[in-house]
Each structure stands twice: as C-alpha cells, then as structure tokens.
Motif scaffolding. Structure first.
Motif, PDB file in Angstrom:
ATOM      1  N   PHE A  27       3.612 -15.209   1.780  1.00  0.00           N
ATOM      2  CA  PHE A  27       2.170 -15.036   1.049  1.00  0.00           C
ATOM      3  C   PHE A  27       1.595 -16.390   0.725  1.00  0.00           C
ATOM      4  N   THR A  28       0.593 -16.444   0.708  1.00  0.00           N
ATOM      5  CA  THR A  28      -0.081 -17.708   0.571  1.00  0.00           C
ATOM      6  C   THR A  28      -1.578 -17.550  -1.151  1.00  0.00           C
ATOM      7  N   ASN A  29      -1.485 -16.416  -0.773  1.00  0.00           N
ATOM      8  CA  ASN A  29      -2.998 -16.101  -1.565  1.00  0.00           C
ATOM      9  C   ASN A  29      -2.870 -14.494  -2.142  1.00  0.00           C
ATOM     10  N   PHE A  30      -3.386 -14.196  -2.888  1.00  0.00           N
ATOM     11  CA  PHE A  30      -3.575 -12.285  -3.017  1.00  0.00           C
ATOM     12  C   PHE A  30      -4.810 -12.647  -3.556  1.00  0.00           C
ATOM     13  N   VAL A  31      -6.005 -11.380  -3.379  1.00  0.00           N
ATOM     14  CA  VAL A  31      -6.988 -11.132  -4.041  1.00  0.00           C
ATOM     15  C   VAL A  31      -6.929  -9.891  -4.118  1.00  0.00           C
ATOM     16  N   CYS A  32      -8.019  -9.291  -5.301  1.00  0.00           N
ATOM     17  CA  CYS A  32      -7.774  -8.034  -5.273  1.00  0.00           C
ATOM     18  C   CYS A  32      -9.791  -7.450  -5.561  1.00  0.00           C
ATOM     19  N   ASP A  33      -9.978  -7.490  -5.147  1.00  0.00           N
ATOM     20  CA  ASP A  33     -11.780  -7.318  -5.803  1.00  0.00           C
ATOM     21  C   ASP A  33     -12.250  -5.702  -5.716  1.00  0.00           C
ATOM     22  N   ILE A  34     -13.172  -5.695  -6.912  1.00  0.00           N
ATOM     23  CA  ILE A  34     -12.660  -4.521  -7.199  1.00  0.00           C
ATOM     24  C   ILE A  34     -14.402  -4.247  -6.199  1.00  0.00           C
ATOM     25  N   HIS A  35     -14.915  -2.796  -5.824  1.00  0.00           N
ATOM     26  CA  HIS A  35     -15.481  -2.157  -5.483  1.00  0.00           C
ATOM     27  C   HIS A  35     -16.338  -0.954  -6.491  1.00  0.00           C
ATOM     28  N   ASN A  36     -15.427  -0.847  -6.819  1.00  0.00           N
ATOM     29  CA  ASN A  36     -16.153   0.804  -7.513  1.00  0.00           C
ATOM     30  C   ASN A  36     -15.316   0.682  -8.908  1.00  0.00           C
ATOM     31  N   LEU A  57       4.655 -10.351  -3.953  1.00  0.00           N
ATOM     32  CA  LEU A  57       3.488 -10.125  -4.627  1.00  0.00           C
ATOM     33  C   LEU A  57       3.495  -8.792  -5.329  1.00  0.00           C
ATOM     34  N   ASN A  58       2.631  -9.590  -6.642  1.00  0.00           N
ATOM     35  CA  ASN A  58       2.656  -8.184  -7.600  1.00  0.00           C
ATOM     36  C   ASN A  58       1.740  -7.378  -8.100  1.00  0.00           C
ATOM     37  N   MET A  59       1.223  -6.003  -8.008  1.00  0.00           N
ATOM     38  CA  MET A  59      -0.180  -5.243  -7.944  1.00  0.00           C
ATOM     39  C   MET A  59       0.304  -4.194  -9.137  1.00  0.00           C
ATOM     40  N   ASN A  60      -0.147  -4.267 -10.303  1.00  0.00           N
ATOM     41  CA  ASN A  60      -0.584  -3.180 -11.111  1.00  0.00           C
ATOM     42  C   ASN A  60      -1.589  -2.584 -11.268  1.00  0.00           C
ATOM     43  N   ALA A  61      -2.361  -1.743 -10.663  1.00  0.00           N
ATOM     44  CA  ALA A  61      -3.002  -1.387 -11.031  1.00  0.00           C
ATOM     45  C   ALA A  61      -3.356   1.051 -11.834  1.00  0.00           C
ATOM     46  N   LEU A 154      -7.073  -5.115   3.588  1.00  0.00           N
ATOM     47  CA  LEU A 154      -6.902  -4.170   3.092  1.00  0.00           C
ATOM     48  C   LEU A 154      -7.992  -3.446   2.962  1.00  0.00           C
ATOM     49  N   LYS A 155      -9.449  -2.203   3.044  1.00  0.00           N
ATOM     50  CA  LYS A 155     -10.159  -1.753   2.220  1.00  0.00           C
ATOM     51  C   LYS A 155     -10.102  -0.450   1.478  1.00  0.00           C
ATOM     52  N   TRP A 156      -9.771   0.067   0.716  1.00  0.00           N
ATOM     53  CA  TRP A 156      -9.127   1.498  -0.005  1.00  0.00           C
ATOM     54  C   TRP A 156      -9.978   1.656  -0.802  1.00  0.00           C
ATOM     55  N   ILE A 157     -10.682   3.321   0.535  1.00  0.00           N
ATOM     56  CA  ILE A 157     -11.591   4.260   0.295  1.00  0.00           C
ATOM     57  C   ILE A 157     -11.805   5.433   0.007  1.00  0.00           C
ATOM     58  N   PHE A 158     -11.707   5.747  -1.770  1.00  0.00           N
ATOM     59  CA  PHE A 158     -11.158   7.153  -1.904  1.00  0.00           C
ATOM     60  C   PHE A 158     -12.487   7.827  -1.623  1.00  0.00           C
ATOM     61  N   ASP A 159     -12.098   9.227  -1.640  1.00  0.00           N
ATOM     62  CA  ASP A 159     -12.972  10.032  -1.256  1.00  0.00           C
ATOM     63  C   ASP A 159     -15.025   9.640  -0.961  1.00  0.00           C
ATOM     64  N   LYS A 160     -14.777   9.016   0.389  1.00  0.00           N
ATOM     65  CA  LYS A 160     -15.557   8.746   1.810  1.00  0.00           C
ATOM     66  C   LYS A 160     -15.906   7.069   0.112  1.00  0.00           C
ATOM     67  N   LYS A 161     -15.803   6.560  -0.642  1.00  0.00           N
ATOM     68  CA  LYS A 161     -16.125   5.303  -1.421  1.00  0.00           C
ATOM     69  C   LYS A 161     -15.451   4.718  -1.315  1.00  0.00           C
ATOM     70  N   ALA A 163     -13.605   1.641  -3.126  1.00  0.00           N
ATOM     71  CA  ALA A 163     -12.399   1.394  -4.639  1.00  0.00           C
ATOM     72  C   ALA A 163     -11.722   0.006  -4.388  1.00  0.00           C
ATOM     73  N   ILE A 164     -11.248  -0.933  -3.676  1.00  0.00           N
ATOM     74  CA  ILE A 164     -11.116  -1.825  -3.649  1.00  0.00           C
ATOM     75  C   ILE A 164     -10.720  -2.347  -2.388  1.00  0.00           C
ATOM     76  N   THR A 165     -10.633  -3.468  -2.298  1.00  0.00           N
ATOM     77  CA  THR A 165     -10.271  -4.553  -1.036  1.00  0.00           C
ATOM     78  C   THR A 165      -8.796  -5.106  -1.653  1.00  0.00           C
ATOM     79  N   THR A 166      -8.179  -4.528  -1.199  1.00  0.00           N
ATOM     80  CA  THR A 166      -7.280  -6.074  -0.755  1.00  0.00           C
ATOM     81  C   THR A 166      -6.501  -7.031  -0.058  1.00  0.00           C
ATOM     82  N   LYS A 167      -6.565  -8.665  -0.043  1.00  0.00           N
ATOM     83  CA  LYS A 167      -6.556  -9.140   1.019  1.00  0.00           C
ATOM     84  C   LYS A 167      -5.391 -10.427   0.766  1.00  0.00           C
ATOM     85  N   GLN A 168      -4.329 -10.251   0.907  1.00  0.00           N
ATOM     86  CA  GLN A 168      -3.341 -10.594   1.207  1.00  0.00           C
ATOM     87  C   GLN A 168      -2.584 -11.987   2.351  1.00  0.00           C
ATOM     88  N   TYR A 169      -3.074 -12.713   2.102  1.00  0.00           N
ATOM     89  CA  TYR A 169      -3.304 -14.112   3.296  1.00  0.00           C
ATOM     90  C   TYR A 169      -1.458 -14.798   3.187  1.00  0.00           C
TER      91      TYR A 169
END
Ligand SMILES: *[C@@H]1O[C@H](CO)[C@@H](O)[C@H](O)[C@H]1NC(C)=O
Ligand SMILES: *[C@@H]1O[C@H](CO)[C@@H](O)[C@H](O)[C@H]1NC(C)=O
Ligand SMILES: *[C@@H]1O[C@H](CO)[C@@H](O)[C@H](O)[C@H]1NC(C)=O
Ligand SMILES: *[C@@H]1O[C@H](CO)[C@@H](O)[C@H](O)[C@H]1NC(C)=O
Ligand SMILES: *[C@@H]1O[C@H](CO)[C@@H](O)[C@H](O)[C@H]1NC(C)=O
Length: 176
Positions: A27-36, A57-61, A154-161, A163-169
C-alpha cells in the motif's frame, strides 16, 4: 457492467500459479472520501508502516443507518501518466455477493480483507465496521499483473445513494 473476460479468466486460472516469489505488493496511500454524512462516520482511515515492506491498512467507521441495499462500484486503475482504467470497471451488489459470491474479481478483493474485518456476514449492516491491520498478500492476487502503481477505487452506494469512496493505492514491484 463491462468485464474483460480474458482478464477475468487469467485471474481464475492463475490462482494456482506458484511463480509469485519475488513480487512485493505494498500500500502507498489510503483515502476515504465521504459523500453522504447521514450514512457513515469515519473514525480512522490510514496506513501504518509496520516495517519497510509491510504496510497495513486500517479503517474504522460507524454506519449510522441500517444498510439493507448496497452496491460497490469497483474500478481498477493503473498509473501511466495519470490513473487509467485497467481492465475492470464493475458494480457489485454487495448483499447479493455476501449471500453468494458471484464475481471473480470481487472474490479476489474480498479474500484479501475478509479475515481482517467484521465485514464478513450477510446484510443488513449497522453500527461499527472496521478493517484492521490488513496487508496485501500476493499469493491471493493471481498473476500476471504487471509491476506498477495501482489504484483500487471503491465507491460504496447505499440505497442507491453514494455514501463513501475508498481509494486504495498500492504498488507491485519486484523484490531485490
Ligand atoms: C444522504 O442519505 C440520506 C439517507 O439515505 C438521504 O435521505 C439523502 O437524500 C442523501 N443525500 C444525498 C445528497 O444523496
Ligand atoms: C473503532 O472505533 C470505535 C470508536 O472509536 C472503538 O470503540 C473500537 O474499539 C474501534 N475498533 C477497532 C477494531 O479499532
Ligand atoms: C465505469 O462504470 C460506470 C458505472 O457503470 C460508468 O458510469 C463509467 O462511465 C465507467 N467508466 C469507464 C471509464 O468506462
Ligand atoms: C440473501 O439470502 C437470504 C436468505 O436466503 C434472502 O432472504 C435474501 O433475500 C438474500 N438477499 C439477497 C440480496 O440476495
Ligand atoms: C467475522 O468477523 C468477526 C470479527 O473479526 C469474527 O469474530 C467472526 O468470526 C467472523 N465471522 C466469519 C464468518 O468469518
């Protein structure tokens, strides 16, 4: 959904390849972009360098609403003067996939993180979700994938909206 069949077949048949020695996935970078922000609150989104070629890589949400319908748009990109789509761009129905794994590339991704995460049961999802101390294991990534710099988007879509995009470089390089 467009899948390069040859790429997928290569992945499947290369599963038994034993010529993976001498390759490092890191891994070289990890980004979490919240959409909603109504859907998810991110407490942690980071890489940890355990030692030189061992980056975890660590994520907690927290999922703030029950997730009964979820999709993930998976894009696999390779850097050559900017990140460009590399063979794979697909949308996976997560709840269906968790019932019965149906997509070979998604299976490969899921195998990488299943045991490091509580993201391992069927829907619905609610509350804490985490990935802890995940590192990439080349033996689970069938070759041949050329050396280079990659982005798993990875763009995570909940109930067709969205929610968040995670970018694993990550990079794939030959070990010296
Ligand atoms: C965010 O999610 C909530 C809950 O599903 C929804 O009501 C709202 O419309 C969404 N907002 C956007 C901008 O999609
Ligand atoms: C995730 O964050 C929550 C809230 O901060 C904490 O209680 C929990 O222990 C964390 N889980 C992991 C696996 O780090
Ligand atoms: C990838 O798939 C998404 C959704 O199916 C589509 O909107 C997008 O145009 C595709 N991207 C490329 C580069 O083909
Ligand atoms: C998953 O399986 C359960 C039990 O068999 C079923 O009730 C549910 O509808 C399935 N969900 C999806 C998304 O396929
Ligand atoms: C799912 O993850 C949790 C937390 O790590 C673990 O306790 C549980 O055994 C896992 N379940 C499966 C089916 O792997």
């Amino acid at each position: 959904m467009r899948i390069n069949l040859i790429f997928v077949l290569t992945l499947i048949f290369a599963y038994n390849a034993d010529n993976i020695d001498g390759v490092i996935f890191k891994f070289t970078n990890f980004v979490c972009d919240i959409h909603n922000a109504s859907w998810i609150k991110v407490h942690q989104c980071r890489l940890k360098a355990v030692k030189r070629n061992h980056i975890t890589l660590n994520m907690n949400a927290t999922l703030l609403l029950p997730v009964n319908r979820a999709h993930v748009q998976v894009q696999f990109l390779k850097n050559s003067n900017g990140y460009k789509l590399f063979h794979y761009n697909a949308t996976i129905d997560i709840c269906r996939f968790l019932n019965q794994s149906y997509d070979p590339v998604a299976i490969m991704i899921f195998r990488q993180f299943k045991e490091f995460s509580n993201f391992n049961h069927t829907c619905p999802y609610m509350g804490n979700i985490y990935v802890k101390d995940l590192y990439l294991r080349p033996e689970l990534v069938p070759l041949p994938i050329p050396t280079g710099e990659y982005l798993l988007n990875l763009k995570w879509i909940f109930d067709k909206k969205a929610a968040i995009t995670t970018k694993q470089y990550f990079i794939i390089e030959e070990s010296k």
